[in-house]
Design a protein around this motif. Structure first.
Motif, PDB file in Angstrom:
ATOM      1  N   GLN A  14      -3.835   1.710   3.472  1.00  0.00           N
ATOM      2  CA  GLN A  14      -3.997   2.734   2.444  1.00  0.00           C
ATOM      3  C   GLN A  14      -4.526   4.044   3.030  1.00  0.00           C
ATOM      4  OE1 GLN A  14      -6.263   0.569  -0.441  1.00  0.00           O
ATOM      5  NE2 GLN A  14      -4.531   0.415  -1.848  1.00  0.00           N
ATOM      6  N   SER A  41       0.811  -1.207   0.000  1.00  0.00           N
ATOM      7  CA  SER A  41       0.000   0.000   0.000  1.00  0.00           C
ATOM      8  C   SER A  41       0.851   1.266   0.000  1.00  0.00           C
ATOM      9  CB  SER A  41      -0.931   0.008   1.217  1.00  0.00           C
ATOM     10  OG  SER A  41      -0.165  -0.043   2.397  1.00  0.00           O
ATOM     11  N   LYS A  42       2.000   1.214   0.589  1.00  0.00           N
ATOM     12  CA  LYS A  42       2.779   2.446   0.762  1.00  0.00           C
ATOM     13  C   LYS A  42       4.028   2.515  -0.103  1.00  0.00           C
ATOM     14  CE  LYS A  42       0.015   4.428   3.309  1.00  0.00           C
ATOM     15  NZ  LYS A  42      -0.615   5.608   2.705  1.00  0.00           N
ATOM     16  N   ARG A  64      -3.842  -4.345   3.827  1.00  0.00           N
ATOM     17  CA  ARG A  64      -3.581  -3.424   2.724  1.00  0.00           C
ATOM     18  C   ARG A  64      -4.664  -2.354   2.669  1.00  0.00           C
ATOM     19  NH1 ARG A  64      -5.693  -3.410  -2.204  1.00  0.00           N
ATOM     20  NH2 ARG A  64      -4.638  -2.230  -3.851  1.00  0.00           N
TER      21      ARG A  64
END
Lengths: 285, 415, 295
Positions: free
Chosen positions: A171, A107-108, A167
């Motif tokens: 986010q 996600s990052k 995830r």
């Protein structure tokens, strides 16, 4: 009683009290059905080998002897209990760590192949456990993992569902914080452990509870992976209780009650998280 | 003096380390049956004392999953050195090559003829090679609950002697509630337990049928006589309603808890039943019919796993000889209730009220030679289920069973 | 190293172990099973050989496998809709009552979190025929005839199915309730002002808006019932899926083929057949609801 409950829906508000009353009656009756098996289990666990075959609601002479036997060292139950605790705790710890790590990475970070990796992991959700026990068994045999804790645990060390959940959750985290830490020269793993993880505590709690419950209750794989009674988990032990010498129903009911006890405790302690967790997703198996 | 002590101590130390150096552990597996496991622990202690340097580890598994665990472990090399197997599983394991022939110089034909009943020698012999030796054998008997006999106005010391009497007694002993539900079974009817064996080796023969060819490769029980026997059994469920499968969970549970007045069960149940307070029970020879007596004998037997060799093999053979010795056979009878596998010991128990009926049965018992015990059991169980659950005619159900079993046997020998 | 490169490197490092895990514990085994399904691999045979499609033919010609597929279909076709309809009704009722919502929900969720093995044995005990089964005791007291439940080729499957419905009910109810609470209140009020009655609101607003939830639950519960194993294993005599195979599910058939009869390759073939069936049904459900969603 001044305040009207905040969460009230349009179509509910103007219902006639009669309908509401009927709903209560229905829900009450259903509750009886939902709860009765537990009551019956508890009552049966207080009857001895003779009483249990007499159909009476309340035990004539309630006794705790069954519990004394089940929890004593002559029965294998304490050992099975210990195995279940070990298996459920270890897999849950592993799932928490790895799933949040993967969720974080997916996600990052941006990197080539990200989407593919995510799809790859999520697509494994389509393969139910039942389909995989045969190759897992072949694997466990080849690696000599049969009858080891690792053998029982390895298929559950990382959960695709947890990855998905983490995830989604990650986010929503702000990038600034992470970037700031990076500028401060913090190592990536440290950022993950000291900054990211504390921020996702609610999600971790949900994942932990569900994973614990799922592993505590798991049956098919532990049934195959553990062949020595010493390595049985509670459900497997319970399923093997009745054998050639007939069924000891008083012990089976007591064993069932003991197997449920920790979960009911977890449930009462974390009911909010559990209900929220189900609403968010629902994980089982 | 001092010197002597030092020397003695040194010697002891040397001897000790020698023993230690030679200590080897062999593993023995059996399924979990409390009295067997306890006795085996004792026996291992005795054996280890007599044979310093050999240690025996006993591992047990639940009965339900035993066969599965054995099959899963032996090929993987995680199996034991000596293993306790149901005799009906031997063909499968021998064929797969997972067992080794017992040393032919010690376990000769003469040895088996001298030390074992004929049916034992026959069923551990595969093309002239012997693969296993048992400690004990089991037969069936009629068990009855004396208290329930009294309640029904029957003489608690006079069990039925013929099948006709058995049926009549069972009808008298059955009780029903106001709605006609059976609440006390006159006779437990449980094909999944010993019921299928009783039908297979006892009832068929008593009605004049020969259930299998001599080598057990042809199924011959579906003729008129066999059908009559099968119908007699299913009529007890369907017409007389003296019991039905899974009543009060199963036959053993039903008899133990006083929900069934009579049961056909094996000698291995003696210890279990004796442990139950307030249960007054007796054992009698299986009822005869048309003057024919028959019984079903079976046994669990010890075998040595393929691949065990050298010193381990020697130790395993030693242990095998020990646990099949006459002394152990007597201990086994006392503690477990299984009958000595050697005919020499039978005479001693001629007058024992509990054991005698089982011993008497040995004289005319048959041990079915299964190729797939679970599969063949299921076939007869299903035949009974078809009759009482699906109202299939017993003749049809039995013919289907015979065809299915024949196919199973043919497939086994074809492969 | 640029920040971008560093980030990518970090991500790969983080993903390394999990990826190895998913490849070796999920995908690898699937391929392994596919390969083994074309051999005669058995625990009773030391060296397996290639046998082509014969395992698939054997399994598909086995009446017991076909029966177990039929049973599995029955579990799913009756079980999944039943649990969804009942839980939807419960959720509507829970949504309507002013107080006590959470305590009821708590009670309904209880079976969902307890071990299936334990509850299966409890139900098996309750299903016993007279004079020891409590359900038959109640029926008898009411003057009703005794049920045969697990001792019947027709009643055993529904008896087991009911237990699974009982287990899953709380889960579905909770999800429905959460879904109901996302429906904007204004929409309902507007409809009421327009003169819509409760039934119209339900059909025209609530159900269409809950379509994604219904879809999710149909897929989840469909799979849940298609996979049914533990209940059947623990509630049938000697774990055989009887009487007369009437409760045997495909998952139990596979288990028995592999671990009772040791025919691993045939079990692998049966597994793959079941897998294809589950996948196709899931995809069909998704398409069906997709169409209905975009009317």
């Amino acid at each position: 009683m001044e305040k009207v409950p905040v969460r009230q829906h349009g179509h509910a508000k103007r219902k006639l009290p009669v309908t509401i009353l009927a709903a209560y009656v229905m829900l009450g009756l259903l509750s009886v059905i939902m709860i009765f098996p537990f009551v019956w289990m508890l009552l049966s666990s207080l009857k001895d080998a003779t009483q249990i075959f007499k159909l009476r609601f309340l035990p004539e002479a309630p006794t705790l002897d069954n519990y004394r036997y089940i929890l004593s060292s002559t029965s294998k139950f304490p050992q099975w209990f210990k195995n279940s605790v070990i298996v459920a705790l270890c897999t849950t710890a592993s799932v928490l760590f790895f799933d949040s790590l993967v969720g974080y990475a997916l996600s990052k970070f941006s990197f080539p192949g990200k989407k593919l990796i995510f799809l790859l992991i999520v697509s494994t959700l389509m393969i139910p456990t039942e389909m995989l026990v045969i190759p897992w068994y072949a694997m466990a045999r080849a690696m000599k993992w049969v009858n080891t804790y690792w053998g029982i645990m390895f298929p559950g060390m990382i959960s695709a569902f947890g990855v998905f959940l983490m995830r989604q959750f990650m986010q929503t985290l702000p990038d600034d914080l992470i970037d700031a830490a990076r500028v401060d020269g913090m190592g990536e793993l440290r950022i993950f452990l000291t900054i990211v993880l504390p921020l996702v505590r609610p999600a971790l709690a949900t994942l932990a509870i569900f994973n614990f419950i799922g592993n505590w209750n798991a049956f098919l794989w532990p049934l195959i992976a553990a062949s020595k009674p010493k390595m049985f988990t509670l459900p497997v032990g319970l399923a093997n209780f009745s054998g050639e010498a007939g069924s000891d129903w008083h012990y089976i009911m007591t064993g069932a009650a003991v197997a449920m006890a920790p979960l009911i405790l977890v449930f009462l302690l974390f009911q909010k998280q559990i209900v929220r967790g189900i609403a968010m997703t629902g994980l089982k198996g | 003096m001092k010197k002597g002590i030092v020397i003695a101590m040194l010697l002891m130390l040397a001897a000790g380390s020698l023993v230690w150096a030679q200590t080897m552990t062999i593993t023995y597996w059996q399924y979990f049956y409390e009295s067997k496991v306890k006795l085996m622990d004792e026996l291992i202690k005795m054996f280890e004392q007599q044979n310093p340097g050999i240690k025996v580890e006993q591992v047990t598994f639940p009965y339900e999953s035993y066969n599965q665990k054995v099959a899963a472990s032996i090929p993987a090399g995680e199996g034991p050195d000596i293993i306790n197997l149901f005799y009906g599983w031997l063909p499968m394991y021998v064929k797969a090559g997972y067992l080794q022939e017992l040393p032919p110089n010690e376990f000769t034909k003469a040895y088996f003829e001298k030390n074992y009943y004929k049916f034992v020698a026959e069923s551990v012999d595969f093309n002239g090679k012997y693969y296993a030796a048992p400690t004990a054998v089991r037969t069936l008997a009629l068990l009855w609950n004396k208290k329930l006999f009294r309640e029904a106005g029957l003489d608690p010391e006079k069990p039925p002697r013929t099948l006709d009497e058995l049926a009549a007694y069972a009808r008298k002993l059955s009780k029903y509630d106001g709605q006609g539900n059976l609440v006390q079974a006159g006779l437990a009817m449980q094909p999944t337990g010993q019921g299928h064996n009783w039908i297979r080796e006892v009832l068929f023969r008593q009605f004049g049928n020969e259930p299998y060819s001599a080598d057990y490769r042809k199924v011959t029980y579906a003729d008129d006589k066999g059908i009559a026997a099968f119908r007699w059994y299913t009529d007890l469920i369907v017409k007389d309603k003296v019991g039905y499968p899974n009543f009060a969970t199963d036959d053993v549970t039903a008899f133990r808890s006083g929900k069934a007045a009579m049961n056909i069960d094996g000698s291995f149940r003696i210890a279990t039943l004796n442990a139950i307070k307030d249960l007054e029970w007796g054992a009698a020879e299986l009822p005869s019919h048309n003057g024919v007596k028959s019984n079903y004998a079976s046994y669990w037997t010890h075998a040595i796993v393929a691949g065990v060799s050298g010193k381990k093999l020697e130790a395993s053979v030693k242990f095998l000889k020990f646990i099949t010795s006459p002394e152990v056979q007597e201990l086994w009878l006392k503690n477990v209730g299984e009958l000595p596998a050697s005919p020499a010991l039978a005479a001693k128990y001629k007058d024992n009220p509990v054991y005698a009926p089982f011993f008497n049965g040995l004289a005319y018992a048959h041990a079915s030679q299964f190729v797939d015990e679970a599969g063949q059991r299921t076939i007869l169980v299903d035949a009974v289920d078809k009759v009482w659950l699906k109202k299939v005619d017993p003749a049809v159900a039995l013919r289907e069973a015979a065809a299915a079993e024949q196919k199973l046997i043919d497939d086994f020998w074809k492969k | 190293m640029t920040l971008k490169a560093r980030k990518a490197f970090t991500a790969y490092a983080f993903l390394l172990i999990p990826l190895v895990f998913f490849l070796t514990v999920r995908f690898g085994p699937m391929l392994y099973m596919l390969a083994m399904s074309f051999t005669n691999w058995s625990l009773m045979r030391k060296v397996p050989a290639f046998v082509g499609f014969s395992n698939y033919l054997k399994v598909l010609n086995d009446p017991v496998f076909l029966q177990s597929l039929g049973n599995t279909a029955r579990y799913a076709i009756f079980g999944a809709p039943l649990v969804i309809v009942v839980s939807f009704l419960i959720a509507l009722m829970l949504d309507a009552i002013p107080r006590g919502k959470s305590i009821f929900r708590l009670i309904y969720v209880l079976p969902y979190i307890t071990p299936v093995v334990a509850v299966s044995w409890v139900w098996r005990w309750m299903y016993q025929p007279p004079p020891i089964g409590v359900i038959n005791g109640v029926l008898g007291a009411l003057g009703l005839p005794a049920g045969e439940f697990l001792n019947s080729t027709t009643q055993a499957l529904p008896s087991i199915l009911v237990v699974n419905v009982w287990v899953e009910l709380g889960y579905c109810t909770t999800i429905f309730l959460a879904g109901l609470q996302t429906i904007p209140r204004e929409m309902m009020e507007a409809a009421q002002i327009d003169g819509a009655n409760a039934r119209q609101i339900l059909l025209k607003i609530t159900i269409p808006l809950l379509n994604p939830v219904i879809l999710f639950l149909t897929v989840m519960e469909g799979i849940q019932f298609l996979r049914i194993f533990t209940q059947v294993y623990n509630m049938s005599m000697q774990a055989m899926g009887g009487p007369l195979n009437s409760t045997k599910s495909a998952a139990l058939y596979i288990y028995q083929k592999a671990f009772m009869y040791f025919e691993m390759a045939q079990a692998a073939a049966a597994s793959l057949i079941l897998f294809v069936i589950i996948m196709s049904i899931t995809l069909l459900q998704l398409r069906f609801f997709d169409k209905n969603l975009s009317y």
